[in-house]
Design a protein around this motif. Sequence first.
Motif, PDB file in Angstrom:
ATOM      1  N   ALA A   1       1.844  11.747   1.588  1.00  0.00           N
ATOM      2  CA  ALA A   1       1.746  12.467   0.322  1.00  0.00           C
ATOM      3  C   ALA A   1       2.966  12.218  -0.544  1.00  0.00           C
ATOM      4  N   ALA A   2       4.105  11.967   0.092  1.00  0.00           N
ATOM      5  CA  ALA A   2       5.344  11.714  -0.648  1.00  0.00           C
ATOM      6  C   ALA A   2       5.280  10.420  -1.451  1.00  0.00           C
ATOM      7  N   GLY A   3       4.319   9.555  -1.115  1.00  0.00           N
ATOM      8  CA  GLY A   3       4.261   8.256  -1.760  1.00  0.00           C
ATOM      9  C   GLY A   3       3.598   8.238  -3.115  1.00  0.00           C
ATOM     10  N   GLY A   4       2.843   9.283  -3.425  1.00  0.00           N
ATOM     11  CA  GLY A   4       2.175   9.300  -4.717  1.00  0.00           C
ATOM     12  C   GLY A   4       1.377   8.026  -4.941  1.00  0.00           C
ATOM     13  N   PRO A   5       1.588   7.341  -6.061  1.00  0.00           N
ATOM     14  CA  PRO A   5       0.790   6.158  -6.378  1.00  0.00           C
ATOM     15  C   PRO A   5       1.137   4.919  -5.556  1.00  0.00           C
ATOM     16  N   ILE A   6       2.202   4.971  -4.739  1.00  0.00           N
ATOM     17  CA  ILE A   6       2.594   3.774  -3.970  1.00  0.00           C
ATOM     18  C   ILE A   6       2.302   3.938  -2.478  1.00  0.00           C
ATOM     19  N   GLN A   7       1.345   4.779  -2.142  1.00  0.00           N
ATOM     20  CA  GLN A   7       1.033   5.007  -0.730  1.00  0.00           C
ATOM     21  C   GLN A   7       0.631   3.718  -0.011  1.00  0.00           C
ATOM     22  N   LYS A   8      -0.141   2.891  -0.665  1.00  0.00           N
ATOM     23  CA  LYS A   8      -0.549   1.621  -0.047  1.00  0.00           C
ATOM     24  C   LYS A   8       0.662   0.767   0.261  1.00  0.00           C
ATOM     25  N   HIS A   9       1.625   0.719  -0.643  1.00  0.00           N
ATOM     26  CA  HIS A   9       2.826  -0.088  -0.423  1.00  0.00           C
ATOM     27  C   HIS A   9       3.653   0.480   0.729  1.00  0.00           C
ATOM     28  N   ILE A  10       3.676   1.801   0.855  1.00  0.00           N
ATOM     29  CA  ILE A  10       4.402   2.417   1.963  1.00  0.00           C
ATOM     30  C   ILE A  10       3.809   1.977   3.293  1.00  0.00           C
ATOM     31  N   VAL A  11       2.478   2.001   3.390  1.00  0.00           N
ATOM     32  CA  VAL A  11       1.817   1.563   4.611  1.00  0.00           C
ATOM     33  C   VAL A  11       2.129   0.096   4.893  1.00  0.00           C
ATOM     34  N   SER A  12       2.086  -0.721   3.866  1.00  0.00           N
ATOM     35  CA  SER A  12       2.384  -2.146   4.036  1.00  0.00           C
ATOM     36  C   SER A  12       3.815  -2.363   4.507  1.00  0.00           C
ATOM     37  N   HIS A  13       4.751  -1.613   3.924  1.00  0.00           N
ATOM     38  CA  HIS A  13       6.159  -1.778   4.292  1.00  0.00           C
ATOM     39  C   HIS A  13       6.433  -1.252   5.698  1.00  0.00           C
ATOM     40  N   LEU A  14       5.728  -0.200   6.102  1.00  0.00           N
ATOM     41  CA  LEU A  14       5.831   0.231   7.498  1.00  0.00           C
ATOM     42  C   LEU A  14       5.305  -0.866   8.420  1.00  0.00           C
ATOM     43  N   GLY A  15       4.226  -1.508   8.002  1.00  0.00           N
ATOM     44  CA  GLY A  15       3.680  -2.598   8.790  1.00  0.00           C
ATOM     45  C   GLY A  15       4.641  -3.759   8.944  1.00  0.00           C
TER      46      GLY A  15
ATOM     47  N   LEU B   1      -6.528  11.020  -2.565  1.00  0.00           N
ATOM     48  CA  LEU B   1      -7.164  12.098  -1.816  1.00  0.00           C
ATOM     49  C   LEU B   1      -8.054  11.552  -0.709  1.00  0.00           C
ATOM     50  N   LYS B   2      -8.062  10.235  -0.529  1.00  0.00           N
ATOM     51  CA  LYS B   2      -8.933   9.593   0.456  1.00  0.00           C
ATOM     52  C   LYS B   2      -8.132   8.770   1.456  1.00  0.00           C
ATOM     53  N   LEU B   3      -6.973   9.279   1.843  1.00  0.00           N
ATOM     54  CA  LEU B   3      -6.096   8.518   2.727  1.00  0.00           C
ATOM     55  C   LEU B   3      -6.771   8.143   4.047  1.00  0.00           C
ATOM     56  N   CYS B   4      -7.551   9.059   4.592  1.00  0.00           N
ATOM     57  CA  CYS B   4      -8.173   8.785   5.890  1.00  0.00           C
ATOM     58  C   CYS B   4      -9.090   7.565   5.836  1.00  0.00           C
ATOM     59  N   GLU B   5      -9.768   7.385   4.721  1.00  0.00           N
ATOM     60  CA  GLU B   5     -10.630   6.222   4.559  1.00  0.00           C
ATOM     61  C   GLU B   5      -9.841   4.974   4.176  1.00  0.00           C
ATOM     62  N   GLU B   6      -8.760   5.150   3.448  1.00  0.00           N
ATOM     63  CA  GLU B   6      -8.047   3.996   2.903  1.00  0.00           C
ATOM     64  C   GLU B   6      -7.039   3.373   3.861  1.00  0.00           C
ATOM     65  N   ILE B   7      -6.447   4.165   4.737  1.00  0.00           N
ATOM     66  CA  ILE B   7      -5.424   3.608   5.630  1.00  0.00           C
ATOM     67  C   ILE B   7      -5.955   2.442   6.466  1.00  0.00           C
ATOM     68  N   PRO B   8      -7.126   2.559   7.115  1.00  0.00           N
ATOM     69  CA  PRO B   8      -7.613   1.393   7.870  1.00  0.00           C
ATOM     70  C   PRO B   8      -7.805   0.159   6.992  1.00  0.00           C
ATOM     71  N   VAL B   9      -8.255   0.362   5.758  1.00  0.00           N
ATOM     72  CA  VAL B   9      -8.439  -0.767   4.836  1.00  0.00           C
ATOM     73  C   VAL B   9      -7.091  -1.383   4.490  1.00  0.00           C
ATOM     74  N   TRP B  10      -6.112  -0.553   4.204  1.00  0.00           N
ATOM     75  CA  TRP B  10      -4.785  -1.059   3.858  1.00  0.00           C
ATOM     76  C   TRP B  10      -4.156  -1.831   5.015  1.00  0.00           C
ATOM     77  N   LEU B  11      -4.357  -1.344   6.238  1.00  0.00           N
ATOM     78  CA  LEU B  11      -3.804  -2.042   7.400  1.00  0.00           C
ATOM     79  C   LEU B  11      -4.489  -3.395   7.598  1.00  0.00           C
ATOM     80  N   LYS B  12      -5.785  -3.438   7.376  1.00  0.00           N
ATOM     81  CA  LYS B  12      -6.497  -4.711   7.485  1.00  0.00           C
ATOM     82  C   LYS B  12      -5.993  -5.689   6.439  1.00  0.00           C
ATOM     83  N   GLU B  13      -5.783  -5.210   5.219  1.00  0.00           N
ATOM     84  CA  GLU B  13      -5.274  -6.072   4.154  1.00  0.00           C
ATOM     85  C   GLU B  13      -3.861  -6.553   4.456  1.00  0.00           C
TER      86      GLU B  13
END
Length: 277
Positions: free
Chosen positions: A119-133, A177-189
């Motif tokens: 939630a702290a990531g706001g509009p850059i949540q996808k980038h946060i997941v990528s950078h953790l990866g 608001l759809k993190l649960c659905e988006e996280i697997p997609v972001w990890l695949k990407e």
Amino acid sequence: MTTEQGDYILQSGDETKRLATQHYVIKDEAGGLILAPLDLSTKPLRILDSATADGTWIRDLAQQYSGVPHEFIGTDIDTSAWPRDPPSHQTYQIQDITKPWPAEWKEGFDFVHQRLALAAGGPIQKHIVSHLGDLVKPGGWIQLIEASNETHESHGPAFRNFVTIIKSIYTVFNGSLKLCEEIPVWLKEAGFVDIGYRDIDTKLGALNPDPVLAKQGVYSTTIAARGLVHFGSTLPVGAIPLSPEQIVNNPDDLNAELAKTGAVYPLRIVWARKPEA
């Protein structure tokens, strides 16, 4: 969640205890701390706990595998609750998940863990997941836990208002608001494979058959509500589509409702492996 100034919006004197009690409620429902198929029983691994708070997750996992000298690193933006004299194999470092990670940590961890922090990531949540990866070694694993923040049949009026407050603040932060659905997609990407997930229903208050965990769920959720309501008071009128009375009374209403009837709070645990080079 953090403000534009980097302040943690739920920060309070009770926040450390809230996170620690929440930890045990989630652990119980999940049946453990790590659902990724990772073997921690043999060789030492390097493990990162991002948004570690007071390090409860690290200490709990380290105790379970005390016979193996894993290296644990916990990161957070708030240092006040960190152990003053941690064991030599446990270290803590300041790190904002919205900021660049140390370059030398790239592909430096066998396992990267983060829970309820995107939630702290706001509009850059996808980038946060990528950078953790980016921090995961080839062959290593990542595990992320987030809430669906959707209403559930078990939710009474106070919990429904609680969810409305959460979703309204997510919107203010421009977060998904759809993190649960988006996280697997972001990890695949991001190139991860063997992606799996489990949905769990954390039982709060009266719905939890364990009396200790039942009280912990009431406490942790009520303290979270207080922090959110306090932050909500700083937002423009109408940002949260509830009456002023519904907002300000939510923590007390929620406390009473959970103690009497309980509620289920759905979470999704997602894990994935970085393929070998």
